[in-house]
Write an enzyme that holds these catalytic residues in place. Structure first.
Site, PDB file in Angstrom:
ATOM      1  N   ASP A   1      -9.899  -2.256   2.978  1.00  0.00           N
ATOM      2  CA  ASP A   1      -9.327  -1.836   4.039  1.00  0.00           C
ATOM      3  C   ASP A   1      -9.168  -3.150   4.952  1.00  0.00           C
ATOM      4  O   ASP A   1     -10.113  -3.769   5.499  1.00  0.00           O
ATOM      5  CB  ASP A   1     -10.390  -1.098   4.844  1.00  0.00           C
TER       6      ASP A   1
ATOM      7  N   LYS B   1      -4.261   3.119   8.711  1.00  0.00           N
ATOM      8  CA  LYS B   1      -5.771   3.499   9.131  1.00  0.00           C
ATOM      9  C   LYS B   1      -5.631   3.247  10.736  1.00  0.00           C
ATOM     10  O   LYS B   1      -5.202   2.039  11.155  1.00  0.00           O
ATOM     11  CB  LYS B   1      -6.804   2.946   8.447  1.00  0.00           C
TER      12      LYS B   1
ATOM     13  N   LYS C   1      -5.566   7.383   7.388  1.00  0.00           N
ATOM     14  CA  LYS C   1      -6.823   7.703   7.665  1.00  0.00           C
ATOM     15  C   LYS C   1      -7.332   7.578   9.089  1.00  0.00           C
ATOM     16  O   LYS C   1      -6.876   6.513   9.972  1.00  0.00           O
ATOM     17  CB  LYS C   1      -7.487   6.374   6.670  1.00  0.00           C
TER      18      LYS C   1
END
Length: 258
Positions: free
Chosen positions: A103, A167, A199
């Site tokens: 991430d 995300k 996400k």
């Protein structure tokens, strides 16, 4: 207990990146995190830990009989620094340590100042650093971007640059995941025609919160989108709320999110 709550909780558990990104993390706390992932209702999709704990988390998850549990980590975190070389080096080290997913924080402040090329180059380079084996999730930090137009532009840029997921948040700023930001991001995914995932991270504390994002994603992208390959929650205390719900216990006070 409503049957629908239990169905949402079961699905949300399967889609969760169980997360610990705290300054006081240790091998003991990460071991405890791994133990908590071994629920009576199955494991979450992944564990998300700092890069220095990737190897430990992977070893612990195998020791606990959870070979299917993915190990995720963060890079360029939490500030979204405008240093491509640094982000790539961190990503390369994470993948070499065995991270299944990375991430990376989008350089959102540079983007807000008008530099979109930096963001595209950083994502593309980190995607290359992930190779064929690791997923790249790009953290946009939507609570700082705030404006729908900026969130949309950042989403489109990340998708075009090769993000496997986009995300919402690091969980380290005042405003994290919101349904409004999620809607913009999900619509960008739909209109891109790609297999990019989504996400929601930060602020997802209970079954009701999870249901909001699940219903939103289903409305925009269909029920088939709700798989670990396309949809994730990033959270810590959410797990206790989900397990309490599935166990038929009072879940009203359980659950906090990083």
């Amino acid at each position: 207990m409503r049957q629908n709550d239990q169905a949402v909780a079961r699905l949300a558990l399967q889609l969760m990146d169980l997360t610990s990104l705290n300054q006081d993390d240790s091998t003991r706390s990460i071991s405890n995190l791994c133990v908590s992932a071994a629920t009576a209702f199955g494991p979450p999709a992944a564990l998300c830990v700092f890069p220095e704990y990737v190897i430990w988390a992977k070893q612990e998850s195998l020791r606990l009989g959870l070979p299917q549990l993915k190990i995720a980590t963060v890079t360029n975190f939490p500030g979204g620094y405008p240093d491509i070389e640094r982000a790539v080096a961190e990503t390369e080290r994470a993948v070499a340590a065995g991270a299944d997913e990375v991430d990376v924080v989008f350089p959102y402040r540079a983007f807000m100042q008008g530099d979109s090329d930096l963001g595209q180059e950083l994502i593309s380079a980190c995607k290359q650093a992930c190779g064929e084996g690791a997923l790249l999730k790009v953290i946009l930090e939507t609570g700082v971007l705030q404006e729908r137009k900026l969130i949309r532009q950042a989403s489109e840029l990340a998708i075009t640059a090769g993000a496997d997921f986009i995300k919402t948040s690091t969980g380290k700023v005042a405003t994290n995941a919101t349904p409004e930001a999620a809607q913009v991001m999900l619509e960008a995914i739909r209109e891109s025609g790609t297999n990019c995932g989504f996400k929601a991270a930060g602020g997802v504390r209970n079954v009701a919160d999870a249901a909001t994002y699940l219903h939103l994603a289903e409305d925009i992208l269909g029920a088939d989108f709700l798989t670990p390959a396309r949809f994730r929650f990033g959270a810590s205390g959410l797990l206790s709320n989900l397990v309490a719900t599935l166990s038929g216990q009072d879940a009203t006070t359980a659950g906090n999110s990083y």
